[in-house]
Design an enzyme around this catalytic site. Structure first.
Site, mmCIF file in Angstrom:
data_model
loop_
_atom_site.group_PDB
_atom_site.id
_atom_site.type_symbol
_atom_site.label_atom_id
_atom_site.label_comp_id
_atom_site.label_asym_id
_atom_site.label_seq_id
_atom_site.Cartn_x
_atom_site.Cartn_y
_atom_site.Cartn_z
ATOM 1 N N CYS A 1 29.104 67.014 -10.095
ATOM 2 C CA CYS A 1 29.385 66.157 -8.934
ATOM 3 C C CYS A 1 28.044 65.615 -8.469
ATOM 4 C CB CYS A 1 30.058 66.962 -7.823
ATOM 5 S SG CYS A 1 30.201 66.093 -6.238
ATOM 6 N N THR A 2 27.981 64.326 -8.149
ATOM 7 C CA THR A 2 26.689 63.723 -7.807
ATOM 8 C C THR A 2 26.128 64.228 -6.479
ATOM 9 O OG1 THR A 2 27.910 61.786 -6.984
ATOM 10 C CG2 THR A 2 26.918 61.620 -9.176
ATOM 11 N N HIS A 3 26.942 64.897 -5.671
ATOM 12 C CA HIS A 3 26.394 65.517 -4.456
ATOM 13 C C HIS A 3 25.490 66.708 -4.790
ATOM 14 C CE1 HIS A 3 29.607 63.306 -2.346
ATOM 15 N NE2 HIS A 3 28.940 63.545 -1.229
ATOM 16 N N ASP B 1 30.754 55.520 -4.788
ATOM 17 C CA ASP B 1 31.003 56.959 -4.751
ATOM 18 C C ASP B 1 31.922 57.235 -3.578
ATOM 19 O OD1 ASP B 1 30.886 59.683 -5.258
ATOM 20 O OD2 ASP B 1 29.000 59.973 -4.205
ATOM 21 N N SER B 2 32.563 58.404 -3.616
ATOM 22 C CA SER B 2 33.408 58.809 -2.494
ATOM 23 C C SER B 2 32.585 59.001 -1.231
ATOM 24 C CB SER B 2 34.138 60.114 -2.832
ATOM 25 O OG SER B 2 33.195 61.138 -3.111
ATOM 26 N N CYS C 1 30.616 58.785 -9.332
ATOM 27 C CA CYS C 1 31.512 59.832 -8.834
ATOM 28 C C CYS C 1 32.299 60.400 -10.005
ATOM 29 C CB CYS C 1 32.463 59.250 -7.790
ATOM 30 S SG CYS C 1 33.691 60.401 -7.144
ATOM 31 N N GLU D 1 31.584 68.098 0.654
ATOM 32 C CA GLU D 1 31.779 67.740 2.062
ATOM 33 C C GLU D 1 30.652 68.284 2.931
ATOM 34 O OE1 GLU D 1 35.627 67.442 5.035
ATOM 35 O OE2 GLU D 1 35.617 68.888 3.395
ATOM 36 N N TYR E 1 36.895 63.054 -2.404
ATOM 37 C CA TYR E 1 38.030 62.630 -3.218
ATOM 38 C C TYR E 1 38.646 63.810 -3.975
ATOM 39 C CZ TYR E 1 37.387 57.496 -2.918
ATOM 40 O OH TYR E 1 37.324 56.204 -2.502
ATOM 41 N N GLY E 2 37.911 64.903 -4.070
ATOM 42 C CA GLY E 2 38.327 66.018 -4.913
ATOM 43 C C GLY E 2 39.640 66.667 -4.528
#
Length: 266
Positions: free
Chosen positions: A186-188, A12-13, A76, A151, A44-45
């Site tokens: 988004c996995t976040h 993932d990022s 990701c 972020e 990465y977005g």
């Protein structure tokens, strides 16, 4: 060489993919997992597509060559949206990619209005466009680029007033527009799903693809006879391009458990 007891690689990022890692660890407790968090470059977005393709290919090659990973889970959505076609053409290991859960959302919506929360790159990407064209032709889909949210979560702010205020601002219009299903693209974002649910209320369903991706990983391991044969619990480690102490701290804040963290040269 018998690869059955080789590790599964996850990439993932940053640390958002740990939301998927939790599902995989629970479903496959005897598998070793190497999780690569490219936290030096998160998110990465907002990166150029060519950079994302090059970086993702480079990191997966290192997981295969240095980590001896038998399968790779791309945790990701941005990597999948931009780089999956190139990677599939170049890599000779099972690849399990993640994508926004548009298909299941379409099957459960009653108002025929769903929303996708994602990074700007995922929102603009052809992968999401294709999903919508394939499965949601008769459904209204609101695409919501959540600039900076990944972020904030990556920096350990998932449970702060700052993130709650941010989510209030982007979610209020969706409630007003009678959206009844929200896709976390988004996995976040699963790490703030409880906050999202509190804001929008329990009449709106929130879905993310961890269960489906885990099931696909299991199918691939069975298909290629790669499932671990060890009786004991597998080991788990995070590799990162960033500060290992910071990554360890945020990992603990997200998972509630400590994982070993190592910095790599790639």
């Amino acid at each position: 060489m018998n690869q059955k007891n080789s590790p599964i690689g996850m990439i993932d990022s940053g640390l958002g993919g740990l939301s998927l890692f939790k599902h995989i660890r629970q479903a496959l407790p005897n598998e070793d997992i190497i999780y690569f968090a490219d936290s030096k470059y998160v998110p990465y977005g907002d990166k150029e597509s060519d950079w994302i393709v090059s970086r993702t290919t480079h990191l997966i090659a290192n997981l295969v060559n240095h980590g001896k990973c038998k399968a790779i889970v791309i945790a990701c959505n941005t990597m999948t949206a931009v780089a999956i076609e190139t990677i599939r053409a170049q890599m000779n290991v099972p690849l399990i990619a993640i994508e926004p859960a548009v298909k299941p959302a379409v099957t459960i919506t009653q108002s025929k209005h769903i929303a996708v929360l994602a990074t700007a790159t995922t929102v603009k990407g052809k992968n999401l466009k294709n999903l919508i064209e394939t499965y949601a032709q008769d459904i209204k889909v609101s695409l919501v680029p959540c600039i900076g949210l990944a972020e904030k979560i990556e920096n350990g702010k998932a449970h702060t007033a700052e993130v709650k205020d941010y989510l209030n601002n982007i979610l209020a219009p969706l409630v007003e527009q009678k959206v009844d299903t929200i896709i976390l693209g988004c996995t976040h974002y699963p790490f703030v799903s409880n906050t999202i649910q509190d804001i929008v209320g329990h009449d709106i369903q929130i879905i993310e693809p961890s269960e489906a991706v885990t099931a696909q990983l299991i199918r691939q391991l069975n298909q290629y006879h790669l499932s671990s044969e060890r009786p004991n619990e597998g080991s788990h480690i995070i590799w990162t391009s960033s500060d290992p102490l910071k990554v360890a701290d945020v990992t603990f804040s997200l998972l509630g458990t400590h994982l070993p963290v190592e910095t790599t040269g790639f």
